[in-house]
Design a protein around this motif. Structure first.
Motif, PDB file in Angstrom:
ATOM      1  N   GLN A 165       0.813  -1.212   0.000  1.00 42.97           N
ATOM      2  CA  GLN A 165       0.000   0.000   0.000  1.00 42.97           C
ATOM      3  C   GLN A 165       0.852   1.270   0.000  1.00 42.97           C
ATOM      4  O   GLN A 165       0.318   2.381  -0.021  1.00 42.97           O
ATOM      5  CB  GLN A 165      -0.940   0.012   1.211  1.00 42.97           C
ATOM      6  N   GLY A 166       2.168   1.115   0.007  1.00 43.79           N
ATOM      7  CA  GLY A 166       3.039   2.271  -0.109  1.00 43.79           C
ATOM      8  C   GLY A 166       3.685   2.741   1.177  1.00 43.79           C
ATOM      9  O   GLY A 166       4.441   3.716   1.171  1.00 43.79           O
ATOM     10  N   PHE A 167       3.406   2.077   2.295  1.00 49.10           N
ATOM     11  CA  PHE A 167       4.042   2.473   3.558  1.00 49.10           C
ATOM     12  C   PHE A 167       5.503   2.032   3.546  1.00 49.10           C
ATOM     13  O   PHE A 167       5.836   0.984   3.006  1.00 49.10           O
ATOM     14  CB  PHE A 167       3.309   1.860   4.743  1.00 49.10           C
ATOM     15  N   ARG A 168       6.347   2.842   4.152  1.00 47.04           N
ATOM     16  CA  ARG A 168       7.775   2.551   4.133  1.00 47.04           C
ATOM     17  C   ARG A 168       8.397   2.497   5.528  1.00 47.04           C
ATOM     18  O   ARG A 168       9.406   1.835   5.729  1.00 47.04           O
ATOM     19  CB  ARG A 168       8.500   3.623   3.299  1.00 47.04           C
ATOM     20  N   ARG A 169       7.824   3.217   6.482  1.00 50.23           N
ATOM     21  CA  ARG A 169       8.409   3.272   7.827  1.00 50.23           C
ATOM     22  C   ARG A 169       7.500   2.554   8.813  1.00 50.23           C
ATOM     23  O   ARG A 169       6.323   2.889   8.936  1.00 50.23           O
ATOM     24  CB  ARG A 169       8.619   4.713   8.262  1.00 50.23           C
ATOM     25  N   VAL A 170       8.054   1.573   9.504  1.00 54.59           N
ATOM     26  CA  VAL A 170       7.284   0.773  10.454  1.00 54.59           C
ATOM     27  C   VAL A 170       8.026   0.699  11.781  1.00 54.59           C
ATOM     28  O   VAL A 170       9.221   0.379  11.820  1.00 54.59           O
ATOM     29  CB  VAL A 170       7.047  -0.658   9.918  1.00 54.59           C
ATOM     30  N   HIS A 171       7.322   1.058  12.858  1.00 62.23           N
ATOM     31  CA  HIS A 171       7.828   0.870  14.215  1.00 62.23           C
ATOM     32  C   HIS A 171       7.097  -0.336  14.804  1.00 62.23           C
ATOM     33  O   HIS A 171       5.873  -0.440  14.674  1.00 62.23           O
ATOM     34  CB  HIS A 171       7.557   2.086  15.098  1.00 62.23           C
ATOM     35  N   ILE A 172       7.813  -1.218  15.462  1.00 65.57           N
ATOM     36  CA  ILE A 172       7.189  -2.406  16.051  1.00 65.57           C
ATOM     37  C   ILE A 172       7.481  -2.423  17.547  1.00 65.57           C
ATOM     38  O   ILE A 172       8.648  -2.424  17.966  1.00 65.57           O
ATOM     39  CB  ILE A 172       7.706  -3.698  15.400  1.00 65.57           C
TER      40      ILE A 172
END
Length: 348
Positions: free
Chosen positions: A162-169
């Motif tokens: 969907q185009g998201f690039r930055r993920v915090h987990i």
């Protein structure tokens, strides 16, 4: 995101070879790139037929029959831009190119643009997954396989698509295994970082670590959800409604397994046999603005209902975005089995 390499040919390949690639393309088109990887044309079955009727042979260069003005948009294009271009040119497929003219995505019929988004996503993955025990005895719930892939792989893959690039987990219980598995996210085309919980902090507590790291809206999502929800539409809704928070909601129906009696005093006014009730429930997906985090303290427990209730009490706008797409909360063994069947059917 589509595997661009499977959809492209060079101008000097033969029409015959291009037809082989075209036959394999689910989009019924192949794109032509020059030696530097820049988009210079597109070829559909119709382009080939017209070329052959004009005297071209199957061993001629595909560059001779390609459409040298393919429909393109830039990386910052909106869905409205794509829809307007499709309508104006009477086409079904639009290529997305970067500033150097290199193709980075393709938007087919019925698809939405997935150009890179700066909006970060926070996946809450610190829970113990007790309802899936013993599957979660030695691995955290996000690593439980759903078909041929761990749940977390499916989730981050859909975010990337969907185009998201930055993920915090956010991680706690066996979190090191999640970190070892995903690393920095490069193999998924993502930038992944981690919020470490020294103790269970609830579904919102870890967000306090983001207070100085976010300057605009961000998405929060539970890491045990398998859903096809279009998060871009949810972001559009959130921005249009100018809320401090938006909750993804779904209709949940439940049947009362008895005959329900309605009365006025001691007089019965109606009877309903096993009536079905519906309520809106939280889907475990949220969009928050930075001010929503003001009341959170680092390493302090807070669940999401508490945080949202505080915002409502402060008369902040909290919106509700209805989710109608597939949505499975993989909390119990029967939910996991349903998710596995759904993945088997869809292949995604």
């Amino acid at each position: 995101m589509i595997d661009i390499a499977q959809l492209t040919v060079r101008p000097d390949v033969s029409i015959r070879d291009a037809l082989v690639r075209l036959d394999r393309s689910r989009l019924q088109v192949v794109f032509v790139e020059d030696a530097d990887g820049r988009l210079v044309g597109a070829v559909s079955d119709g382009d080939v037929r017209r070329g052959l009727l004009a005297g071209a042979g199957l061993d001629d260069r595909v560059g001779a029959v390609m459409n040298s003005s393919p429909a393109t948009v830039g990386p910052t294009a909106t869905q409205d831009d794509v829809d307007a271009l499709k309508s104006a040119r009477g086409i079904r497929i639009v290529a997305v190119v970067d500033g150097d003219g290199r193709m980075i995505d393709v938007v087919g019929e019925g698809e939405r643009i997935a150009t890179p988004l700066e909006t970060p996503v926070v996946l809450m993955a610190g829970g113990r997954g007790q309802r899936l025990y013993p599957l979660t005895k030695d691995i955290p719930k996000p690593l439980v396989p759903v078909g041929d892939a761990p749940m977390i792989d499916i989730i981050v893959g859909r975010l990337q698509a969907q185009g998201f690039r930055r993920v915090h987990i956010s991680v706690n219980h066996l979190g090191h295994l999640i970190e070892e598995h995903l690393g920095d996210g490069a193999r998924f085309g993502l930038e992944v970082s981690y919020l470490h919980e020294t103790a269970p902090l609830g579904t919102a507590g870890a967000l306090a670590q983001l207070k100085d790291a976010v300057q605009s809206e961000f998405v929060v999502m539970n890491s045990d959800l398998l859903t096809e929800v279009d998060l871009r539409r949810m972001l559009d809704f959130h921005r249009r409604t100018n809320g401090t928070a938006t909750i993804g909601v779904r209709e949940y129906g439940f049947e009362i397994p008895f005959g329900v009696v309605r009365r006025d005093g001691d007089r019965v006014t109606a009877l309903a046999e096993k009536p079905l009730h519906t309520e809106l429930v939280s889907a475990g997906i949220y969009v928050l603005e930075p001010p929503a985090l003001a009341s959170l303290e680092v390493d302090e427990y807070c669940d999401m209902p508490t945080l949202l209730s505080r915002l409502i009490a402060e008369r902040r706008r909290v919106g509700a975005f209805e989710i109608h797409e597939e949505w499975i909360d993989v909390g119990r063994p029967e939910d996991l089995e349903r998710a596995r069947r759904a993945r088997e059917r869809s292949g995604r």
